[in-house]
Enzyme design. Structure first.
Site, short mmCIF file in Angstrom:
data_model
loop_
_atom_site.label_atom_id
_atom_site.label_comp_id
_atom_site.label_asym_id
_atom_site.label_seq_id
_atom_site.Cartn_x
_atom_site.Cartn_y
_atom_site.Cartn_z
N ARG A 127 5.24 6.63 7.65
CA ARG A 127 5.60 5.21 7.73
C ARG A 127 7.09 5.00 7.43
O ARG A 127 7.69 5.76 6.69
CB ARG A 127 4.76 4.37 6.78
N CYS A 143 16.68 -9.22 -7.20
CA CYS A 143 16.58 -8.46 -5.95
C CYS A 143 16.99 -7.00 -6.17
O CYS A 143 18.04 -6.71 -6.73
CB CYS A 143 17.49 -9.06 -4.89
N ASP A 341 9.07 2.54 -8.83
CA ASP A 341 9.71 3.09 -7.64
C ASP A 341 10.76 4.06 -8.17
O ASP A 341 11.72 3.66 -8.83
CB ASP A 341 10.34 1.96 -6.81
N LYS A 348 7.08 5.43 -4.64
CA LYS A 348 6.36 4.70 -5.68
C LYS A 348 5.43 5.62 -6.46
O LYS A 348 4.66 6.36 -5.86
CB LYS A 348 5.56 3.57 -5.03
C1 LIG Z 1 7.31 0.87 -0.45
C2 LIG Z 1 7.78 1.67 0.68
C3 LIG Z 1 6.93 2.00 1.73
C4 LIG Z 1 5.48 1.58 1.77
O1 LIG Z 1 4.77 2.16 0.74
P1 LIG Z 1 3.22 1.87 0.63
O2 LIG Z 1 2.82 2.53 -0.66
O3 LIG Z 1 2.58 2.48 1.83
O4 LIG Z 1 3.03 0.39 0.60
C5 LIG Z 1 7.44 2.77 2.76
N1 LIG Z 1 8.71 3.18 2.76
C6 LIG Z 1 9.55 2.89 1.75
C7 LIG Z 1 10.93 3.41 1.80
C8 LIG Z 1 9.12 2.12 0.68
O5 LIG Z 1 9.96 1.81 -0.31
#
Ligand SMILES: *Cc1c(COP(=O)(O)O)cnc(C)c1O
Length: 438
Positions: A127, A143, A341, A348
């Site tokens: 993703r 932010c 994070d 995360k």
């Molecule tokens: C938060 C984030 C995501 C999505 O993380 P999920 O745990 O799938 O919600 C994807 N890429 C980056 C860089 C992120 O910071």
């Protein structure tokens, strides 16, 4: 200016507005055009006055980290005790933002490092985060991308967005695209329509997510027209960002209802903020109000190490205490995952109280939310283990094909798997970079 003050004061004092005034108030473009950017405006709208010295310091803060507040959001401030108001604290510049701590970073999440092309952060295998807008209706004081706030009026062109789309198109492992920003809903309806259409055409993209704070700071953005646009596309999830129960108003409820009725699953990502929501009772109230409005609490974030956020940061323990007060005490689906994070771009990391307190070769010892200690007996004859990736010899009726190589586990999960001989994991910079960017 006069009009802005008259209308906003009217709202604060809960006076009946004229139909024209009401029409302006509920027009999101009017709200954007009238965002509050100066201390004078805040003084006039809230009917307060800062001391000269304080005002000077706040001006310095604003020079560094600009301010922008929607009239709608500022109208939620309790003017009788504005200094402690959670809305005021999230919206109004604090002199403390200029206290830069030693460990603060400009880009704590390493988003630029993990960026293969402008606008894309590709950290996880399947993703990507796609920054499609650099503007927000309101500049949240907390932010995490504070470094970028105030590159004002930078709305990317289709050509600029094309680069990101192109990257997604050429990266077949991306099955989930997260539109973020800035706020994607500050793009016009047509642009959103176009963007979703382009992404939809990419066959390997299975879901699109939108992260937007408009239901909180600009609920009028959720117009029937926008909802029609969203509905006309493929599978779309939406995450918003409520931090305090008082942000859930009649207007934000209406916005959430429209989105939910369009069939869009709604989630919420809160940030744990000192003096705003660092309280188990406030957080419980928030998650209850969210679920009443069809929003599933998704993440609770530990505040990042971005510059200027030191005064908002809590201990990690405060977050764990909040999680302890939620799990078991309320509906499971109202409990978010508390995450840190990782500074430097590790992604995360979930953090929670310990529930597994001891174990032997055939029993685990657990404790529940009430403090009851219990045992779970392991099965005597479990033979699930030992996967050598020869699916044809397995009974689970799933056959891994050569091209599904990526289904092989990586990371710590690989240490648990049996198909590889490795016994230690020494992540090396090249490997992780490979994963993220290839
Ligand atoms: C938060 C984030 C995501 C999505 O993380 P999920 O745990 O799938 O919600 C994807 N890429 C980056 C860089 C992120 O910071």
């Amino acid at each position: 200016m006069e009009e802005l003050i008259a209308i906003t004061r009217g709202k604060i004092e809960k006076r009946q507005l004229s139909p024209e005034q009401e029409a302006k108030w509920t027009d999101w473009k009017w709200q954007i055009k009238n965002t509050i950017r100066t201390i004078d405006q805040v003084e006039q709208i809230l009917g307060i006055e800062f001391e000269t010295k304080e005002k000077e310091q706040i001006s310095q803060t604003i020079e560094h980290f600009p301010m922008s507040i929607t009239p709608y959001y500022i109208s939620l401030v309790n003017i009788k005790d504005y200094k402690h108001d959670p809305v005021f604290k999230q919206a109004f510049a604090s002199v403390r933002e200029l206290e830069i701590a030693d460990h603060d970073m400009l880009d704590p999440l390493g988003e630029e490092k993990d960026s293969p092309v402008e606008g894309i952060t590709h950290r996880y295998p399947d993703r990507v985060l796609f920054h499609v807008s650099n503007v927000c209706a309101m500049y949240c004081r907390h932010c995490t991308r504070k470094r970028k706030v105030g590159d004002r009026d930078f709305v990317p062109s289709k050509e600029q967005l094309e680069k990101g789309i192109e990257y997604i198109r050429n990266t077949p492992e991306v099955r989930d695209v997260l539109l973020s920003g800035g706020d994607p809903f500050l793009l016009g309806d047509e642009m959103i329509d176009w963007l979703l259409g382009e992404i939809e055409k990419i066959e390997h993209v299975e879901v699109v997510r939108i992260g937007t704070r408009t239901p909180v700071v600009l609920p009028f953005r959720i117009t029937d027209k926008l909802v029609e646009v969203l509905k006309s596309h493929g599978v779309l999830w939406l995450n918003t960002h409520f931090n305090h129960p008082k942000e859930i108003t009649k207007d934000s409820k209406e916005a959430l209802e429209k989105l939910a009725f369009a069939g869009i699953p709604l989630g919420n990502q809160s940030v744990l903020l000192a003096g705003v929501n660092d309280c188990p009772i406030i957080m419980r109230k928030l998650v209850h109000k969210l679920t009443q409005n069809r929003v599933r609490p998704y993440y609770l974030y530990q505040c990042d190490l971005s510059e200027g956020l030191e005064h908002f940061r809590t201990s990690v323990g405060k977050g764990i205490e909040i999680m302890e007060s939620l799990r078991g005490h309320t509906s499971g689906f109202a409990v978010p995952t508390f995450v840190i994070d990782a500074p430097g771009g590790g992604g995360k990391i979930p953090v929670m109280p310990n529930y597994l307190i001891s174990w032997s070769d055939h029993k685990v010892i657990l404790r529940n939310y009430e403090g009851v200690i219990t045992t779970y007996q392991e099965p005597e004859h479990y033979t699930g283990g030992n996967c050598d990736l020869h699916c044809d010899r397995c009974e689970l009726q799933h056959v891994l094909k050569i091209k599904d190589e990526e289904e092989k586990t990586t990371g710590v999960a690989k240490l648990l798997a049996d198909f590889d001989d490795i016994i230690t994991l020494t992540p090396n910079e090249e490997d992780t970079d490979d994963n993220r960017q290839n």
